[in-house]
Design a protein around this motif. Structure first.
Motif: not given
Length: 163
Positions: A110-112, A116
């Protein structure tokens, strides 16, 4: 050709034909390769046997197995931009997405940066052709471009993304 030679790329510059060459344009671009090499090997036929690839669409040149003396002699020709060894290179990775930290075991975290940057929607990053070494690419470019320019440009662009 003697088998003791090495593989060389003989680079002759750019072609005058447009981006969508016809078959006759390609033939017209290839024939001077045979003529140039034939003048060094003694015949057009020997040149046709020796050249194993002609760069005739975008770049202008050919790949050939030569003895070092022939390669040095050809490099002195005023129509030749450069002659260099045709070196093989191994890929550093076949798992680029994991190598770059964009995926882990085929899953996008999800934080890739992929998430973003909305998977690059509307963004063209680059197309890097691995046929030539960086030092050879710099010789071919009409302007001076360095890896640090690319890096700073990429970093500048990525900092401007709305993440």
């Amino acid at each position: 050709m003697p088998s003791k030679g090495q593989s060389y790329i003989v680079y002759l510059g750019w072609h005058s034909h447009g981006p969508n060459p016809s078959a006759s344009d390609l033939e017209f671009a290839t024939n001077p390769h045979y003529k140039l090499l034939g003048s060094h090997l003694g015949s057009h036929e020997k040149a046709k046997e020796a050249i194993f690839y002609s760069y005739n669409k975008h770049s202008n040149g050919f790949a050939v197995v030569l003895e070092e003396e022939h390669a040095q002699d050809i490099a002195k020709n005023p129509n030749v931009v450069s002659v260099f060894l045709n070196k093989g290179h191994e890929l550093q990775t076949t798992r680029s997405w994991e190598f770059l930290g964009l995926e882990s075991d085929g899953v996008v975290p999800k934080d890739s940066i992929w998430e973003k940057a909305r998977y690059g929607e509307g963004v063209i990053i680059a197309n890097i052709d691995t046929v030539a070494e960086w030092s050879q690419i710099r010789q071919l470019l009409p302007w001076t471009l360095t890896l640090s320019h690319l890096k700073s440009s990429f970093c500048h662009q990525s900092q401007n993304l709305s993440l």
